[in-house]
Scaffold this motif. Structure first.
Motif, mmCIF file in Angstrom:
data_model
loop_
_atom_site.group_PDB
_atom_site.id
_atom_site.type_symbol
_atom_site.label_atom_id
_atom_site.label_comp_id
_atom_site.label_asym_id
_atom_site.label_seq_id
_atom_site.Cartn_x
_atom_site.Cartn_y
_atom_site.Cartn_z
ATOM 1 N N VAL A 137 0.844 -1.151 0.090
ATOM 2 C CA VAL A 137 -0.087 0.055 -0.051
ATOM 3 C C VAL A 137 0.833 1.192 -0.036
ATOM 4 C CG1 VAL A 137 -1.905 -1.086 1.339
ATOM 5 C CG2 VAL A 137 -0.369 -0.060 2.414
ATOM 6 N N PRO A 138 0.413 2.438 -0.720
ATOM 7 C CA PRO A 138 0.935 3.605 -0.472
ATOM 8 C C PRO A 138 1.298 4.208 0.782
ATOM 9 C CG PRO A 138 -0.596 3.742 -2.174
ATOM 10 C CD PRO A 138 -0.855 2.557 -1.341
ATOM 11 N N VAL A 139 2.536 4.308 1.305
ATOM 12 C CA VAL A 139 2.784 4.818 2.591
ATOM 13 C C VAL A 139 3.534 6.085 2.812
ATOM 14 C CG1 VAL A 139 3.601 4.235 4.973
ATOM 15 C CG2 VAL A 139 2.320 2.655 3.621
ATOM 16 N N PRO A 140 3.073 7.230 3.147
ATOM 17 C CA PRO A 140 3.877 8.308 3.277
ATOM 18 C C PRO A 140 5.593 7.902 3.613
ATOM 19 C CG PRO A 140 1.791 9.142 3.987
ATOM 20 C CD PRO A 140 1.730 7.507 3.774
ATOM 21 N N ASP A 141 6.316 8.939 3.213
ATOM 22 C CA ASP A 141 7.775 8.489 3.617
ATOM 23 C C ASP A 141 8.012 8.696 4.864
ATOM 24 O OD1 ASP A 141 10.605 8.092 2.501
ATOM 25 O OD2 ASP A 141 10.874 9.787 3.514
ATOM 26 N N ARG A 142 8.701 7.301 5.384
ATOM 27 C CA ARG A 142 8.755 7.236 6.937
ATOM 28 C C ARG A 142 9.833 8.157 7.497
ATOM 29 N NH1 ARG A 142 7.342 4.654 2.735
ATOM 30 N NH2 ARG A 142 9.342 3.556 2.634
ATOM 31 N N SER A 143 10.950 8.134 7.042
ATOM 32 C CA SER A 143 12.169 8.921 7.344
ATOM 33 C C SER A 143 11.534 10.565 7.370
ATOM 34 C CB SER A 143 13.454 8.813 6.455
ATOM 35 O OG SER A 143 13.977 7.751 6.765
ATOM 36 N N GLY A 144 11.128 10.784 6.114
ATOM 37 C CA GLY A 144 10.304 12.092 6.170
ATOM 38 C C GLY A 144 9.376 12.684 7.241
ATOM 39 N N ALA A 145 8.784 11.725 7.740
ATOM 40 C CA ALA A 145 7.796 12.016 8.822
ATOM 41 C C ALA A 145 8.613 11.966 10.115
ATOM 42 C CB ALA A 145 6.675 10.754 8.861
ATOM 43 N N LEU A 146 9.554 11.142 10.394
ATOM 44 C CA LEU A 146 10.406 11.145 11.410
ATOM 45 C C LEU A 146 11.076 12.487 11.677
ATOM 46 C CD1 LEU A 146 11.525 7.283 11.586
ATOM 47 C CD2 LEU A 146 9.629 8.545 13.319
ATOM 48 N N LEU A 147 11.612 12.936 10.288
ATOM 49 C CA LEU A 147 12.472 14.117 10.612
ATOM 50 C C LEU A 147 11.747 15.641 10.687
ATOM 51 C CD1 LEU A 147 15.024 12.760 8.081
ATOM 52 C CD2 LEU A 147 15.194 12.967 10.593
ATOM 53 N N SER A 148 10.224 15.532 10.052
ATOM 54 C CA SER A 148 9.378 16.717 10.233
ATOM 55 C C SER A 148 8.897 16.909 11.498
ATOM 56 C CB SER A 148 8.566 16.158 9.074
ATOM 57 O OG SER A 148 7.419 17.328 9.420
ATOM 58 N N THR A 149 8.760 18.031 11.808
ATOM 59 C CA THR A 149 7.975 18.526 13.030
ATOM 60 C C THR A 149 6.510 18.913 12.896
ATOM 61 O OG1 THR A 149 8.676 20.640 12.521
ATOM 62 C CG2 THR A 149 10.218 19.720 13.921
ATOM 63 N N GLU A 150 6.162 18.528 11.459
ATOM 64 C CA GLU A 150 4.483 18.741 11.365
ATOM 65 C C GLU A 150 3.979 17.241 11.577
ATOM 66 O OE1 GLU A 150 3.674 20.012 7.357
ATOM 67 O OE2 GLU A 150 5.632 20.834 7.318
ATOM 68 N N SER A 151 2.712 17.181 11.792
ATOM 69 C CA SER A 151 2.133 16.181 11.802
ATOM 70 C C SER A 151 0.791 16.321 10.904
ATOM 71 C CB SER A 151 1.324 15.893 13.115
ATOM 72 O OG SER A 151 0.422 16.834 13.569
ATOM 73 N N GLY A 152 -0.113 15.144 10.843
ATOM 74 C CA GLY A 152 -1.126 15.432 9.833
ATOM 75 C C GLY A 152 -1.057 14.349 8.501
ATOM 76 N N ALA A 153 -1.390 14.869 7.500
ATOM 77 C CA ALA A 153 -1.502 14.106 6.357
ATOM 78 C C ALA A 153 -0.532 13.531 5.653
ATOM 79 C CB ALA A 153 -1.966 15.092 5.084
ATOM 80 N N HIS A 154 0.752 13.873 5.900
ATOM 81 C CA HIS A 154 2.040 13.127 5.506
ATOM 82 C C HIS A 154 2.601 12.069 6.568
ATOM 83 C CE1 HIS A 154 2.028 15.582 1.987
ATOM 84 N NE2 HIS A 154 1.742 16.365 2.798
ATOM 85 N N GLN A 155 1.609 11.555 7.519
ATOM 86 C CA GLN A 155 1.946 10.717 8.509
ATOM 87 C C GLN A 155 1.702 9.085 8.123
ATOM 88 O OE1 GLN A 155 3.746 11.042 11.451
ATOM 89 N NE2 GLN A 155 3.822 13.238 10.672
ATOM 90 N N PRO A 156 2.660 8.317 8.101
ATOM 91 C CA PRO A 156 2.499 7.028 7.657
ATOM 92 C C PRO A 156 1.489 6.009 8.525
ATOM 93 C CG PRO A 156 4.931 7.557 8.236
ATOM 94 C CD PRO A 156 3.957 8.576 8.923
ATOM 95 N N LEU A 157 1.349 6.481 9.841
ATOM 96 C CA LEU A 157 0.623 5.686 10.679
ATOM 97 C C LEU A 157 -0.740 5.140 10.256
ATOM 98 C CD1 LEU A 157 0.575 4.164 13.434
ATOM 99 C CD2 LEU A 157 -0.372 6.000 14.335
ATOM 100 N N GLU A 158 -1.486 5.837 9.681
ATOM 101 C CA GLU A 158 -2.803 5.768 9.305
ATOM 102 C C GLU A 158 -3.122 4.718 8.245
ATOM 103 O OE1 GLU A 158 -6.532 5.263 10.031
ATOM 104 O OE2 GLU A 158 -5.387 6.481 11.367
ATOM 105 N N PRO A 159 -2.356 4.564 7.077
ATOM 106 C CA PRO A 159 -2.406 3.961 6.079
ATOM 107 C C PRO A 159 -1.631 2.380 6.501
ATOM 108 C CG PRO A 159 -0.752 5.755 5.259
ATOM 109 C CD PRO A 159 -1.382 5.916 6.616
ATOM 110 N N MET A 160 -0.659 2.630 7.370
ATOM 111 C CA MET A 160 -0.024 1.078 7.968
ATOM 112 C C MET A 160 -1.087 0.503 8.922
ATOM 113 S SD MET A 160 3.840 1.428 8.365
ATOM 114 C CE MET A 160 3.927 2.990 9.362
ATOM 115 N N LEU A 161 -1.889 1.167 9.823
ATOM 116 C CA LEU A 161 -3.168 0.704 10.524
ATOM 117 C C LEU A 161 -4.056 0.080 9.650
ATOM 118 C CD1 LEU A 161 -3.673 3.744 13.152
ATOM 119 C CD2 LEU A 161 -2.930 0.973 13.475
ATOM 120 N N GLN A 162 -4.508 0.931 8.377
ATOM 121 C CA GLN A 162 -5.716 0.447 7.640
ATOM 122 C C GLN A 162 -5.289 -0.898 7.061
ATOM 123 O OE1 GLN A 162 -6.937 3.248 4.822
ATOM 124 N NE2 GLN A 162 -7.354 4.813 6.374
ATOM 125 N N ALA A 163 -3.852 -0.887 6.703
ATOM 126 C CA ALA A 163 -3.341 -2.346 5.824
ATOM 127 C C ALA A 163 -3.406 -3.426 7.094
ATOM 128 C CB ALA A 163 -2.313 -2.007 5.367
#
Lengths: 250, 250
Positions: free
Chosen positions: A52-78
């Protein structure tokens, strides 16, 4: 005795997910042979791969933003869909994604979500290894994914400096993920050779699923031990699949 | 524009299913490149691989018994579960299983079930090929899976005699399916060389998913054209996945 249905959460990247299925099938065949069972199509456990398409993991960990680009939600769904398919154990074909391992496992207590660093630590401890080099993403270094698991196993971890980490990211993102394996191999090999020159011949953990797709066979690394964590994870998943004993033959 | 979710029905055998995912991911990357899109994890379509135990396909086709050892029921179940996951197009990673293509497609009219022989015929016709050698299972020869599709495309099919067919089955069952790739390559190469000697240099269709796992690289076949039907099928599946246009980037 029946086998257990198992799942693979992939897509991170997709080539690594495909390679993980290959490693899992090979691990199953080895277990059948070790048990004296005939290797045939019907002896393999039911398994499902979700890419499944999952937003970039390293990008999310290095970013201070939260929200749409987080990998958690699509991983939970899958994972939820794998659980609905009757899957009892799951392996994630992405090291960096293990940063969310605790949250994913907590949401699906009925599944066993394997942990790649625990499997590598168990295997290296059994061999008496005391030091290893880790090649990984900046996300994996930042979350110290391997640090604790290896420390508990008494294994010291050698990691590259900031320039080396950037070079690895170049090989992963500009190289493997875009299909340029020549660039990828050059980036990975440079960092590996530099660490081997400074720390002596130590086992090299290829701690990002993209690295084993390009590094093996690099000139200058002949005779060095390259460890693919996916192999240990695939073997652990095969053990879960056959935990209830040999497959039922119809 | 969103991509379409696609599925792969595998487990027949499992190594071929894993290899099919690899071919599908490569086909997706080529389509992204051809469209001038960046190849990155999130650009790949969601896809699911079901590797389920299915009774032996050739065995069922050659047997006069019906009942418990029929492959149809587990394939129907897996297709139903793929449909429930939102899959819209499915490829089966087994040539012989296409004997049930019509019945599977009839039960799931909401899905498009691709047909491997139609994809091979389309590709060979486009190249102007007029003759080809088919290496396959006895089940595939018996059901004339490739015969009609290739005949409609104006392509004559060359097939081995009874002894050659037996030798291919030995390579598939005693070889690939049991992990003995040396035996498999010897069996496949002997039959191929014999047909090439008698009919001249014709393209060789490796019409069982186990054959491409062992035949390529066989001594004595250098320069011969070996066609892997799974490549054409994987490409067709990637086309379906991207039919609605380039992927939506978040």
């Amino acid at each position: 005795m029946a086998t257990q249905v198992v799942g693979i959460l992939g897509g991170m990247g997709p080539a690594a997910g495909a390679d993980f299925v290959r490693l899992f099938v090979e691990a199953c065949a080895r277990q059948l042979q070790a048990q004296g069972q005939r290797v045939q199509d019907q002896a393999f456990p039911e398994h499902w791969l979700a890419q499944v398409p999952v937003p970039d993991r390293s990008g999310a960990l290095l970013s201070t933003e939260s929200g749409a680009h987080q990998p958690l939600e699509p991983m939970l769904q899958a994972l939820g869909r794998l659980a609905a398919l009757g899957v009892q154990s799951v392996a994630m074909a992405c090291n960096t994604a293990h940063a969310w391992h605790g949250r994913l496992q907590a949401r699906f207590p009925q599944l066993e979500l394997l942990h790649v660093a625990e499997e590598v630590a168990r295997a290296l401890r059994a061999e008496g290894v005391s030091q290893a080099i880790l090649l990984a993403t900046t996300g994996t270094y930042q979350t110290r994914l391997y640090d604790e698991a290896l420390a508990r196993a008494g294994i010291a971890l050698i990691t590259p400096d900031a320039a080396g980490r950037e070079r690895l990211m170049e090989g992963i993102y500009q190289g493997v993920k875009r299909g340029d394996l020549v660039l990828a191999q050059r980036c990975f090999a440079e960092v590996a050779q530099d660490l081997l020159a400074r720390h002596g011949a130590q086992p090299l953990i290829m701690g990002c699923t993209e690295i084993p797709l390009a590094l093996p066979g690099a000139p200058g690394l002949a005779g060095q031990r390259l460890l693919d964590p996916a192999k240990y994870l695939a073997q652990a998943l095969a053990q879960r699949a056959y935990r209830q004993g040999p497959p039922q033959m119809s």
